[in-house]
Design an enzyme around this catalytic site. Structure first.
Site, PDB file in Angstrom:
ATOM      1  N   HIS A 123     114.077 -73.831 -76.160  1.00 14.85           N
ATOM      2  CA  HIS A 123     113.464 -75.065 -75.670  1.00 14.85           C
ATOM      3  C   HIS A 123     111.960 -74.899 -75.476  1.00 14.85           C
ATOM      4  O   HIS A 123     111.172 -75.778 -75.836  1.00 14.85           O
ATOM      5  CB  HIS A 123     114.127 -75.475 -74.356  1.00 14.85           C
ATOM      6  N   GLU A 124     111.569 -73.738 -74.910  1.00 17.02           N
ATOM      7  CA  GLU A 124     110.153 -73.510 -74.647  1.00 17.02           C
ATOM      8  C   GLU A 124     109.349 -73.348 -75.937  1.00 17.02           C
ATOM      9  O   GLU A 124     108.173 -73.713 -75.996  1.00 17.02           O
ATOM     10  CB  GLU A 124     109.976 -72.258 -73.774  1.00 17.02           C
ATOM     11  N   ALA A 140     101.160 -67.084 -56.660  1.00 11.35           N
ATOM     12  CA  ALA A 140     100.528 -67.653 -55.464  1.00 11.35           C
ATOM     13  C   ALA A 140      99.108 -68.115 -55.761  1.00 11.35           C
ATOM     14  O   ALA A 140      98.663 -69.174 -55.287  1.00 11.35           O
ATOM     15  CB  ALA A 140     100.535 -66.622 -54.340  1.00 11.35           C
ATOM     16  N   TYR A 144      98.973 -71.530 -57.780  1.00  6.78           N
ATOM     17  CA  TYR A 144      99.275 -72.788 -57.090  1.00  6.78           C
ATOM     18  C   TYR A 144      98.544 -72.929 -55.755  1.00  6.78           C
ATOM     19  O   TYR A 144      98.880 -73.807 -54.957  1.00  6.78           O
ATOM     20  CB  TYR A 144     100.794 -72.913 -56.879  1.00  6.78           C
ATOM     21  N   GLY A 178     107.637 -65.591 -64.500  1.00  3.77           N
ATOM     22  CA  GLY A 178     106.994 -64.661 -63.575  1.00  3.77           C
ATOM     23  C   GLY A 178     107.882 -64.263 -62.417  1.00  3.77           C
ATOM     24  O   GLY A 178     108.096 -63.074 -62.154  1.00  3.77           O
TER      25      GLY A 178
END
Length: 437
Positions: free
Chosen positions: A225-226, A338, A341, A399
């Site tokens: 899909h990716e 982290a 985002y 990740g």
């Protein structure tokens, strides 16, 4: 000869045990006959010889005949007192045929339906002899014992079949069913013995294989899909480059899609490497604090590019047994997630502390966090929160999955929770026990 049925093998084993037991009991019986029963009868024959001799020598032939008559009536046979040559002292008949060949002095014989006893006096002057018919034994006289033996064998075989063979067959059937693709099959058992251990070991193995196979199937589906979207865009960009006057813009689009595919392939290779669990093959003592410092140093440039700051709190002095590279990847993937985002000019907090025999690594950002209903899938391959994907573009979605598998390879755990604001990821790694001098 190879037996293909455990039932037949068990039955033959029991019959062999029965046969060996019969031979052993027969040998024991013969030994008891020689050492205990025969000496007792010999002493009894000696007593009868002495009594007959006393009657003959003190009271004469008639007294001897009366005594022998009483013996005949009591023991249902013919009893004789013979001289040294075998002559009957009552009738004068030659009964030397009852006597054993020299130098034997005692004989107890069963032959042609009769029993014969001969016992010589210690001084050799007299022989005591007795002859009588053997009782007739019929086969049906032993039928109760035959049925008892057969019934005992049947009960033991039934216990073995129900308690051992049938459970093993059920285990074999479950394994065959699992091998044919039914990954949900499990063995229900509460037995504390080796068969129960076999069933529980199969259940653990089946659980792991099912989880692994399902995970790999999902991974392959997610990979396809990716790759579908960037490959479609890449194909369109190639057509555009051939027809567009601005070829540089088309080449830039191709480069972005190629870089995305390259990044995805790199992450897939990395997660495959983690699945190989090299930590168990080449384990070494790894200082956790040093690994985290190196990861923070590597990620500082990326954080500064977003005008973010990484704040580290260290309260840990210990080592973990495993792979330095895997631990680095686990911490790095969590920290980069982290940073990705976190809002601009925010702080990412990294703390290390010891909790009993475990190292606790906590990474907290001040981003939007994630919806509560997504925590169960947060560490799944290719899972990305939809808002994060749309706003920030996101990564490949591998990740945190790589981090989880790397931590599990060290027999640790990883979890996440909303920190309001932001997301807090907690990694637990077992430490090497300290040796007191």
């Amino acid at each position: 000869m190879r037996l293909k049925s455990l039932f037949i093998a068990t039955l033959l084993s029991m019959l062999c045990i029965l046969g060996v037991s019969f031979l052993v009991f027969r040998a024991i019986s013969d030994r008891m006959q020689r050492l205990t029963i025969d000496p007792t009868f010999n002493r009894f024959d000696q007593l009868q010889l002495d009594s007959a001799r006393e009657e003959y020598e003190q009271h004469g032939r008639q007294a001897l005949q009366d005594y022998m008559g009483r013996l005949d009536h009591t023991f249902h046979g013919s009893h004789y007192l013979l001289d040294s040559r075998g002559i009957d002292l009552v009738t004068g008949d030659d009964r030397s045929g009852f006597l054993p060949k020299p130098p034997e002095t005692i004989a107890r014989i069963r032959h042609q339906g009769y029993w014969t006893i001969a016992h010589r006096a210690p001084d050799g002057k007299y022989w005591f002899a007795a002859v009588g018919p053997l009782g007739r034994l019929h086969v049906w006289d032993f039928l109760p014992y035959y049925f008892l033996v057969i019934g005992t064998i049947a009960v033991i075989f039934w216990i073995a079949a129900v308690g051992v063979i049938l459970p093993i067959r059920r285990v074999a059937a479950s394994i065959a069913q699992f091998g044919h693709g039914d990954l949900s099959v499990r063995i229900s058992t509460r037995r504390p013995d080796e068969i129960g251990q076999l069933g529980r070991s199969f259940n653990v193995m089946a659980e792991r294989l099912e989880r692994l196979i399902v995970s790999e199937r999902r991974l392959l589906g997610d990979i396809s899909h990716e790759l579908r979207s960037p490959l479609a865009r890449l194909k369109f960009a190639i057509k555009l480059a051939r027809t567009s006057e601005d070829s540089n813009a088309a080449l830039d689009r191709i480069e972005r899609d190629v870089n995305r595919i390259a990044s995805l392939v790199s992450d897939i290779v990395e997660i495959t490497f983690v699945e190989g669990d090299p930590a168990l093959r080449g384990a070494e003592a790894v200082p956790i604090t040093q690994v985290v410092r190196n990861v923070v140093c590597d990620c500082t440039v990326e954080a500064e590019a977003r005008c973010c700051r990484i704040e580290v709190t260290e309260k840990l002095d210990g080592e973990a047994l495993g792979s330095r590279e895997l631990l680095r990847r686990a911490v790095e993937n969590v920290l980069r997630n982290a940073i990705r985002y976190s809002p601009d000019k925010s702080t990412i907090q990294v703390s290390l502390e010891r909790e009993e025999t475990n190292a606790i690594i906590v990474v907290r950002d001040h981003g939007p966090g994630v919806p509560e209903d997504t925590f169960t899938r947060l560490f799944d391959p290719f899972f990305r929160v939809e808002e994060a994907r749309n706003v920030n573009g996101g990564g490949s979605g591998l990740g945190l999955s790589i981090a989880k598998r790397a931590v599990q390879a060290h027999h640790g755990s990883i979890s996440a929770e909303n920190a309001s604001p932001g997301l807090r990821v907690r990694i637990v790694i077992p430490l090497v026990p300290e040796v007191n001098p």
